[in-house]
Write a protein that holds these residues in place. Structure first.
Motif, PDB file in Angstrom:
ATOM      1  N   GLY A   1      35.447 132.052 -24.142  1.00 58.65           N
ATOM      2  CA  GLY A   1      35.585 133.220 -25.010  1.00 58.65           C
ATOM      3  C   GLY A   1      36.413 134.350 -24.426  1.00 58.65           C
ATOM      4  O   GLY A   1      36.962 135.156 -25.159  1.00 58.65           O
TER       5      GLY A   1
ATOM      6  N   ILE B   1      29.208 121.595 -27.672  1.00 57.31           N
ATOM      7  CA  ILE B   1      28.733 121.089 -26.372  1.00 57.31           C
ATOM      8  C   ILE B   1      27.942 119.809 -26.605  1.00 57.31           C
ATOM      9  O   ILE B   1      26.989 119.797 -27.391  1.00 57.31           O
TER      10      ILE B   1
ATOM     11  N   PHE C   1      32.769 133.905 -31.656  1.00 58.00           N
ATOM     12  CA  PHE C   1      32.831 132.495 -31.283  1.00 58.00           C
ATOM     13  C   PHE C   1      31.536 131.816 -31.699  1.00 58.00           C
ATOM     14  O   PHE C   1      30.463 132.403 -31.593  1.00 58.00           O
TER      15      PHE C   1
ATOM     16  N   ILE D   1      29.284 128.794 -30.594  1.00 56.75           N
ATOM     17  CA  ILE D   1      29.021 127.846 -29.515  1.00 56.75           C
ATOM     18  C   ILE D   1      27.879 126.958 -29.996  1.00 56.75           C
ATOM     19  O   ILE D   1      26.733 127.402 -30.089  1.00 56.75           O
TER      20      ILE D   1
ATOM     21  N   LEU E   1      25.297 131.510 -30.623  1.00 56.07           N
ATOM     22  CA  LEU E   1      24.803 130.268 -30.037  1.00 56.07           C
ATOM     23  C   LEU E   1      23.993 129.540 -31.096  1.00 56.07           C
ATOM     24  O   LEU E   1      23.052 130.108 -31.663  1.00 56.07           O
TER      25      LEU E   1
ATOM     26  N   LEU F   1      33.222 125.995 -30.183  1.00 60.27           N
ATOM     27  CA  LEU F   1      33.040 125.140 -29.011  1.00 60.27           C
ATOM     28  C   LEU F   1      31.783 124.309 -29.235  1.00 60.27           C
ATOM     29  O   LEU F   1      30.699 124.862 -29.433  1.00 60.27           O
TER      30      LEU F   1
ATOM     31  N   PHE G   1      29.266 135.904 -29.063  1.00 57.47           N
ATOM     32  CA  PHE G   1      29.043 134.466 -29.037  1.00 57.47           C
ATOM     33  C   PHE G   1      27.814 134.180 -29.884  1.00 57.47           C
ATOM     34  O   PHE G   1      26.724 134.671 -29.567  1.00 57.47           O
TER      35      PHE G   1
ATOM     36  N   LEU H   1      22.572 125.841 -23.786  1.00 62.33           N
ATOM     37  CA  LEU H   1      22.378 127.097 -24.531  1.00 62.33           C
ATOM     38  C   LEU H   1      21.052 127.761 -24.152  1.00 62.33           C
ATOM     39  O   LEU H   1      20.984 128.990 -24.038  1.00 62.33           O
TER      40      LEU H   1
ATOM     41  N   VAL I   1      31.387 128.370 -20.738  1.00 61.96           N
ATOM     42  CA  VAL I   1      31.223 128.946 -22.077  1.00 61.96           C
ATOM     43  C   VAL I   1      31.757 130.378 -22.103  1.00 61.96           C
ATOM     44  O   VAL I   1      32.518 130.756 -23.009  1.00 61.96           O
TER      45      VAL I   1
END
Length: 188
Positions: free
Chosen positions: A174, A90, A4, A6, A59, A88, A57, A28, A170
């Motif tokens: 996932g 944010i 993922f 993010i 970030l 995703l 993830f 984050l 978050v």
């Protein structure tokens, strides 16, 4: 292993660190601090990798400034071979009360230049976005000062709990999927 991306939106530089517009970076950073992760500067942004329940993830805090966020997001989606549904973004939202959270799978940019650039680079409005409410308590014509302004004392007192809730969202995105996450967190 499912991956993922993010992407927390914000502006680089110390003068923006504690501003409302930088909530994507702040969320984050909060996750990284809780999980003892370290961001490394890489192409078009600072990145950290978080492994949780068999998921990876990535970030991303783009270094392209808010209004050009799409370039960094597009680059890292392609480089890491992450499907669009596993993205995703944010961002802050003036139309939501302070601290409220809303996850959506598509939508307009709502006048947000960062989202406008992402939509332009990805050529779609169908990507997941996590909007964190910063409210709209500013005088007419003062929107830029407000979003680039620092949190009030009251907001700073409420932020830790809201940031904890944000990182729960978050992780849920996932692990439980976008629909379950929307049902659990929207409006909370």
């Amino acid at each position: 292993m499912k991956k993922f991306l993010i992407a927390g939106l914000g502006n680089i530089g110390d003068k923006y660190t504690e501003t409302r517009h930088n909530i994507g970076f702040k969320i984050l950073d909060h996750l990284a601090a809780k999980e003892e992760l370290k961001f490394e500067t890489d192409k078009l942004g600072d990145l950290a990798t978080y492994k949780f329940k068999g998921r990876t993830f990535i970030l991303l805090k783009p270094s392209t400034y808010m209004n050009l966020s799409g370039k960094a997001i597009q680059y890292w989606l392609t480089k890491e071979k992450i499907p669009l549904e596993n993205l995703l973004v944010i961002t802050d939202d003036l139309n939501l009360p302070f601290g409220s959270i809303r996850l959506k799978t598509k939508g307009s940019d709502g006048g947000h230049n960062g989202l406008k650039d992402i939509q332009d680079k990805l050529q779609t409005t169908k990507y997941n976005r996590f909007r964190f409410g910063i409210s709209d308590t500013f005088s007419k014509g003062r929107q830029i000062d407000y979003v680039l302004g620092e949190w009030t004392t009251e907001e700073n007192l409420a932020l830790p709990e809201r940031l904890d809730k944000a990182i729960e969202l978050v992780k849920s995105f996932g692990t439980a999927g976008v629909n379950n996450t929307m049902n659990t967190f929207n409006g909370k």
